[in-house]
Design a protein around this motif. Structure first.
Motif, PDB file in Angstrom:
ATOM      1  N   GLN A 137      10.218 -19.074 -14.111  1.00 28.59           N
ATOM      2  CA  GLN A 137      10.402 -17.638 -13.942  1.00 28.59           C
ATOM      3  C   GLN A 137       9.113 -16.885 -14.257  1.00 28.59           C
ATOM      4  N   CYS A 138       8.442 -17.272 -15.330  1.00 26.83           N
ATOM      5  CA  CYS A 138       7.168 -16.623 -15.675  1.00 26.83           C
ATOM      6  C   CYS A 138       6.075 -16.982 -14.674  1.00 26.83           C
ATOM      7  N   LEU A 139       6.081 -18.210 -14.201  1.00 25.29           N
ATOM      8  CA  LEU A 139       5.081 -18.603 -13.204  1.00 25.29           C
ATOM      9  C   LEU A 139       5.230 -17.778 -11.939  1.00 25.29           C
ATOM     10  N   THR A 140       6.466 -17.534 -11.523  1.00 26.73           N
ATOM     11  CA  THR A 140       6.711 -16.736 -10.329  1.00 26.73           C
ATOM     12  C   THR A 140       6.297 -15.287 -10.533  1.00 26.73           C
ATOM     13  N   ALA A 141       6.577 -14.756 -11.721  1.00 25.82           N
ATOM     14  CA  ALA A 141       6.306 -13.350 -11.984  1.00 25.82           C
ATOM     15  C   ALA A 141       4.835 -13.071 -12.247  1.00 25.82           C
ATOM     16  N   TRP A 142       4.159 -13.971 -13.007  1.00 21.31           N
ATOM     17  CA  TRP A 142       2.815 -13.657 -13.491  1.00 21.31           C
ATOM     18  C   TRP A 142       1.703 -14.497 -12.864  1.00 21.31           C
ATOM     19  N   TYR A 143       2.050 -15.627 -12.256  1.00 16.98           N
ATOM     20  CA  TYR A 143       1.019 -16.478 -11.632  1.00 16.98           C
ATOM     21  C   TYR A 143       1.482 -16.913 -10.237  1.00 16.98           C
ATOM     22  N   PRO A 144       1.781 -15.971  -9.364  1.00 19.29           N
ATOM     23  CA  PRO A 144       2.373 -16.325  -8.064  1.00 19.29           C
ATOM     24  C   PRO A 144       1.433 -17.105  -7.143  1.00 19.29           C
ATOM     25  N   ARG A 145       0.124 -17.029  -7.387  1.00 19.84           N
ATOM     26  CA  ARG A 145      -0.835 -17.673  -6.490  1.00 19.84           C
ATOM     27  C   ARG A 145      -1.216 -19.084  -6.948  1.00 19.84           C
TER      28      ARG A 145
END
Length: 817
Positions: A137-145
């Motif tokens: 969830q955090c990866l999607t929100a804060w590190y999408p690239r």
């Protein structure tokens, strides 16, 4: 607040027509119970921003306990199951979900996410290098690239670009980042020689001014020049003296009254003795009337109707320092001997000093008597020969991809700007940069963010990094003063709402884009204190650190001031603004024409193209309002201009074509004028000033200084007229994401944001441009006493003295070795 008061507030907001943006607004009721939690997930739920509630933590904890009672298994690490037996209706103390501190979270064998510090997520990704975990969830929100496979190999923490709150607030040096500049001993000697040779003429100018005043004092006292010993002013290191007549900073010799403690600089002393008072002593008044939103959008019948009771008429008067009693130079009298009597009538002005007696004269002698004197004075310029931009046939070599065409002046060889990439600007290329810099040309360096760790400059990341709790003693950063580009007035807006508009856009009640901008944000404290990781990231991105580095740049004269000295604020500073690709003509996201007090570097760190909401509906509304604006301008500004409507229609069509061709990474449109064109530019603005609007969209009625007033933005129409009438044009180019623009002092410039932009700027002082700093200081002292550009914040003469002293010490150390 009573229901009646709330109704009044709602009416005021609707009447203002600028949703969520008011002057003197009360604190937002929705945020009365705002609290700041330790988890980063509070800002995002499934990647979307949410409003926090005070009791959400308790509800969340209750939900967790219920889940622990009802569930028999917890899924961890993407699929492994851990069976737990629960008691009926009760949770064991050992099974309760603890709040992990940093050490517990990082070292315990759980699936706690490093970003949000929670361990109740469905799946986490583990870094094989440091063993830290990030939930999906955090990866999607804060590190999408960043792909999950890359996180497994090396996570954001290992790359030094983790944007969790704890990492963002780390005020320590990060390993592997090149934010510092290391200078070898040989390089330091070479730079010191260059500084001494460049600054010697200016040092002599300062010395001659002091020698003249000492000669006058010797004549008054009946002493020899060598016997004149000025009194010590006892000025503390953290204190700054200003002339009571011209407001210029006093760095050393000056005249002082022992009775009223008035201080007069040497330049004013000379003018008083000659009876020629060049400084303006009358305070200027700029009155602008707030006629309401309808007038801002072209209501030409405004003067024929009464205003609603809530709208009112506001006026602004830019008398900045009206409380200060200005002492006119005629109050100081000088006799034939040169003695100046104070305006208070208590006695004569005495000669005093701040620096050690005779220090400036001694520095001049040391330069001339040093063993390296002949080499210093006879050394050839570091910039010699033909500029590498040209080929053997004296034509611009486009094959090297280091030139950017920014103008189309006939018969000129400076239409192209030096346009290297960050990898090109190395030590060997410093001379190439100096070829252009010594001529007063701006330089654009590409892809400077490639030299950084890749920390996110997303607005919500920066918001979370410096957000403060309301319950603490620290200043809250939940509300900020933003400038509305339609009327150029400040208003209070919630920071979260501002950043939401940064990515989603805002419109007023008439459907016009509401363009807001923050200047010098975060406020009050230094950039480094509020955003330590972003500050270090910015230092890594700085090109040509020999000039630009604010702590160790050997050719940055601002670095030479001693630590205990009261230094000017050189930055870094952040500028966050909305943007719109099409030139609206009114309410554009612009920084108006101005001239900085020193050299500057401006890095575009983030851009966001805001899609137009309900495009089929908004475009006709905007087009209709633009016609109303044009009709109002024709009546109030251009009634005497021939073919104005025809020219505007041509420019609008051309502008729409260029907007469609705007590149994806383009962010801001720059116009930078040459120094040699300044006089013609000022003449044009003087003659056309009534064709411009400023605060409250009121026409500009008077001009004190065409550039330092910062009242003008030259649209496409005015740039076309400027070239037609005076044959001059600026360097015009689009700053792209990762571009660093270096602007030499003395070059007036203006900027329009084509998208929502975040820029970070830093001032520096280069040896080549000290002469321009001297010239601007002389211009500033002639401004009215309440002018916003009046104060001499740079203290360039003081910088020159300390820079020469530091360079001589470096050269003496090299001789002893």
């Amino acid at each position: 607040m009573s229901s009646t008061e709330e109704a009044v507030v709602r009416v005021e907001e609707e009447g203002n027509g600028r949703p969520g943006f008011r002057r003197n607004r009360r604190p937002c009721a929705k945020l009365a119970n705002y609290t700041d939690y330790e988890t980063d997930e509070d800002d995002y739920t499934k990647g979307k921003k949410t409003r926090l509630r005070k009791n959400s933590a308790k509800e969340d904890k209750k939900k967790k306990n219920n889940d622990k009672i009802n569930e028999a298994a917890v899924r961890v690490d993407g699929g492994a199951c851990l069976d737990k037996e629960k008691g009926a209706g009760q949770v064991k103390a050992s099974d309760r979900m603890p709040r992990f501190d940093k050490d517990n979270a990082e070292n315990s064998d759980t699936n706690t996410c490093h970003q949000c510090k929670r361990n109740d997520k469905e799946r986490v990704v583990r870094c094989l290098k440091c063993k830290k975990r990030y939930c999906t969830q955090c990866l999607t929100a804060w590190y999408p690239r960043i792909a999950e496979e890359e996180i497994v190999k090396k996570c954001p923490f290992c790359w030094n670009n983790c944007n969790c709150r704890a990492c963002l607030r780390l005020d320590t040096k990060m390993e592997g980042l090149g934010s510092d500049l290391k200078v070898s001993k040989d390089e330091q000697i070479r730079y010191s020689k260059y500084i001494v040779r460049r600054l010697l003429p200016h040092l002599k100018e300062i010395n001659d001014e002091q020698i003249y005043e000492k000669e006058v004092e010797a004549k008054i006292s009946g002493l020899e020049l060598e016997e004149v010993k000025p009194q010590d002013a006892n000025c503390h290191a953290d204190e700054r003296l200003y002339c009571d007549n011209c407001k210029t900073a006093i760095f050393d010799l000056h005249r002082n009254c022992s009775s009223c403690t008035s201080d007069i600089c040497l330049t004013c002393c000379l003018e008083i003795r000659k009876g020629k008072h060049l400084t303006c002593q009358e305070e200027m008044s700029w009155n602008y009337t707030n006629r309401g939103l309808d007038y801002l959008h072209g209501d030409v019948k405004f003067d024929e109707r009464p205003l609603p009771a809530w709208e009112g008429i506001e006026t602004t008067d830019d008398k900045l320092n009206s409380e200060d009693c200005v002492k006119h130079p005629s109050m100081w009298k000088a006799n034939e001997a040169g003695i100046i009597t104070c305006y208070c009538g208590a006695g004569d002005l005495e000669l005093k000093r701040i620096l050690p007696d005779g220090w400036v004269s001694d520095l001049v002698k040391k330069v001339e008597e040093t063993a390296e004197a002949s080499k210093l004075l006879d050394t050839r310029e570091m910039v010699t020969g033909q500029c590498p931009c040209f080929n053997s046939e004296s034509h611009i070599d486009m094959d090297k991809n280091k030139s950017l065409q920014a103008a189309c002046r006939e018969g000129s060889d400076d239409n192209y700007l030096y346009f290297p990439s960050v990898t090109d600007v190395q030590e060997d290329d410093l001379k190439h940069f100096q070829h252009h810099w010594v001529k007063g040309e701006p330089v654009v360096v590409r892809n400077v963010l490639e030299a950084t760790a890749g920390l996110s400059w997303e607005p919500m990341v920066m918001y979370r990094a410096c957000r403060q709790k309301r319950s603490t003693k620290h200043e809250t950063l939940l509300e900020v003063n933003a400038i509305d580009c339609l009327d150029f007035c400040e208003g209070t807006v919630n920071l979260h709402e501002f950043f939401a508009g940064y990515t989603e856009g805002r419109y007023d009640k008439m459907g016009w884009p509401q363009i807001l901008k923050l200047k010098d944000w975060p406020p009050s404290k230094s950039f480094k204190e509020n955003l330590p990781r972003h500050c270090e990231e910015f230092l890594c991105s700085l090109p040509l650190k020999q000039y630009t580095h604010p702590l160790s740049g050997p050719l940055n004269l601002a670095v030479k001031l001693p630590e205990n000295c009261l230094k000017p604020d050189m930055g870094p500073k952040t500028y966050v603004a909305y943007g719109f690709a099409q030139e609206l003509g009114r309410g554009d996201s612009v920084t108006k024409l101005h001239c900085d007090m020193s050299d500057a570097v401006n890095v575009l760190t983030h851009i966001c193209e805001v899609p137009m909401k309900d495009e089929n509906e908004k475009k006709p509304e905007i087009k209709k309002l633009k016609k109303m604006h044009a009709k109002q301008d024709l009546k109030e500004l251009f009634c005497s201009v021939a073919n104005y409507e025809e020219k505007m229609e041509t420019l609008e069509n051309t502008s729409e074509e260029e907007d469609e061709n705007l590149e994806a990474d383009g962010g801001a449109l720059w116009d930078i004028f040459r120094r040699e064109d300044v006089s013609k530019l000022e003449e044009y603005l003087q003659s056309h000033h009534k064709e411009f609007r400023h605060i409250y969209c009121c026409p500009v009625s008077q001009v004190v200084h065409p550039i330092h007033d910062q009242c003008f933005y030259l649209t496409r129409y005015h740039k076309m007229k400027l070239k037609e009438e005076y044959g001059i044009e600026p360097w015009t180019f689009v700053q792209k994401l990762g571009d660093a623009v270096l602007i030499p002092v003395g070059c007036p410039h203006q900027v329009r944001n084509l998208k929502s932009c975040t820029k970070v700027a830093l001032d520096f002082v280069s040896p080549e441009n000290v002469g321009e700093c001297f010239r601007l200081t002389k211009e500033y002292r002639l401004l009215p006493p309440n002018h916003h550009s009046k104060e001499d914040k740079l203290q360039i003469k003081k910088m020159v003295i300390y820079a020469v002293d530091k360079a001589l010490k470096d050269l003496n150390r090299s001789e002893k070795r």
